[in-house]
Design a protein around this motif. Structure first.
Motif, short mmCIF file in Angstrom:
data_model
loop_
_atom_site.label_atom_id
_atom_site.label_comp_id
_atom_site.label_asym_id
_atom_site.label_seq_id
_atom_site.Cartn_x
_atom_site.Cartn_y
_atom_site.Cartn_z
N LEU A 3 0.86 -1.18 0.00
CA LEU A 3 0.00 0.00 0.00
C LEU A 3 0.89 1.23 0.00
O LEU A 3 1.81 1.34 0.82
CB LEU A 3 -0.90 0.00 1.24
N VAL A 4 0.62 2.16 -0.90
CA VAL A 4 1.43 3.38 -1.03
C VAL A 4 0.49 4.58 -1.10
O VAL A 4 -0.53 4.53 -1.78
CB VAL A 4 2.32 3.33 -2.29
N ALA A 5 0.84 5.65 -0.39
CA ALA A 5 -0.01 6.85 -0.38
C ALA A 5 0.80 8.08 -0.71
O ALA A 5 1.98 8.20 -0.33
CB ALA A 5 -0.68 7.02 0.98
N ASP A 6 0.16 9.01 -1.41
CA ASP A 6 0.78 10.30 -1.68
C ASP A 6 0.70 11.21 -0.46
O ASP A 6 1.54 12.08 -0.25
CB ASP A 6 0.09 10.98 -2.87
N LYS A 7 -0.33 10.96 0.39
CA LYS A 7 -0.53 11.78 1.59
C LYS A 7 -1.20 10.92 2.66
O LYS A 7 -2.07 10.11 2.35
CB LYS A 7 -1.41 12.99 1.27
N GLN A 8 -0.77 11.11 3.92
CA GLN A 8 -1.43 10.48 5.05
C GLN A 8 -2.00 11.56 5.97
O GLN A 8 -1.32 12.57 6.23
CB GLN A 8 -0.47 9.61 5.85
N THR A 9 -3.19 11.35 6.45
CA THR A 9 -3.78 12.32 7.38
C THR A 9 -3.53 11.95 8.83
O THR A 9 -3.71 12.78 9.72
CB THR A 9 -5.30 12.42 7.14
N ALA A 10 -3.12 10.70 9.06
CA ALA A 10 -2.84 10.26 10.43
C ALA A 10 -1.67 9.29 10.40
O ALA A 10 -1.75 8.17 10.93
CB ALA A 10 -4.06 9.62 11.05
N GLY A 11 -0.57 9.73 9.77
CA GLY A 11 0.62 8.89 9.71
C GLY A 11 1.11 8.54 11.10
O GLY A 11 1.11 9.38 11.99
#
Length: 287
Positions: free
Chosen positions: A109-117
């Motif tokens: 799983l890869v994200a450009d942005k996390q809101t709760a890293g």
């Protein structure tokens, strides 16, 4: 999906152009279908230029995370399900949600942005868009593991292998999960495991990696401690691919000490690595 096939072909040809006619013939569609897909990719944010005489090509600064872009750089033959998110709360959280729902295949799983890293001990990991790599590899281990520290050590070595060749100064590793560059933290690793209650052995690993790759403005409270690699190349897709390639290789034999020595070569406190691993061995022998 035609769009994914075209994007993979563009990644494969990068930086050279590839003609619309060749793409149409390769995928058995019309030139107009290729033109429509190219426009869809542009609308999604891919920077695609065209040369009337030569065809389409990804511009040098095109750095959008994508499944085809990542797959292009994977060298392992292992089956791996990949999902890329524009935004998510935490890739580790999503991996655990999927495991809880019964999805136990190897997963990236890869994200450009996390809101709760997430970081260790409840800490947050600042995860703004377009500047970092926020990824989780959820994988069943080939053999049950006594020493959970080795999962994180292997992940740190994989990150070093992926980016050190592009840096002018040496990365430094701080026990057990932080990576520093120019005396500032640029990467955090959060490893979690699914344990067999009867044996106490880890059978499935969830490895979260947050890596600051591009220039970024940190919040005031992080400016003194957080840093970035400030790389302009390679692409984030390639970095993800390089990390995963190393991880999959290392996780085939976590009992090996070769990558431990590699970790110690970059470690700020190599004696602490040796001490902690000895304690882990002692725990194993006392079971």
């Amino acid at each position: 999906m035609l769009k994914d096939k075209v994007l993979y072909a563009l990644e494969d040809a990068r930086p050279e152009p590839i003609s619309g006619q060749l793409l149409a013939e390769r995928f058995g569609v019309s030139r107009n279908a290729i033109w429509k897909v190219i426009n869809q990719l542009k609308e999604e944010g891919h920077r695609i230029a065209s040369d009337r005489a030569k065809g389409y090509f990804l511009e040098e600064g095109s750095d959008l995370l994508s499944v085809p872009g990542i797959r292009h750089f994977l060298t392992s033959g292992e089956e791996l399900s990949i999902q890329v998110y524009d935004e998510i709360d935490s890739t580790n959280n999503e991996a655990k949600r999927r495991l809880g729902a019964g999805e136990n295949r190897n997963l990236l799983l890869v994200a450009d942005k996390q809101t709760a890293g997430r970081g260790r001990i409840g800490h947050q990991f600042y995860s703004p868009e377009q500047t970092g790599i926020y990824m989780t590899l959820s994988i069943e281990l080939p053999e049950p593991l006594y020493q959970p520290e080795r999962i994180t050590l292997a992940a740190a070595v994989a990150v070093v292998r992926a980016v050190q060749p592009y840096l002018s100064e040496e990365l430094r590793l701080k026990w057990v999960n932080d990576i520093f560059y120019r005396e500032k933290k640029v990467c955090g690793i959060l490893s979690e495991g699914i344990t067999d209650l009867e044996t106490g052995l880890i059978q499935h690993a969830i490895i979260g990696i947050g890596l600051n790759v591009r220039p970024v403005e940190f919040p005031e409270e992080l400016m003194e401690i957080a840093g970035t690699l400030q790389l302009t190349a390679p692409t984030r897709n390639e970095i993800v691919g390089r990390i995963v390639n190393s991880l999959l290789t290392l996780y085939r034999d976590l009992s090996s000490d070769e990558y431990i020595r590699e970790y110690m070569a970059y470690s700020m406190h190599p004696e602490k690595v040796a001490e902690n691993l000895k304690l882990a061995v002692d725990r194993k022998e006392s079971m």
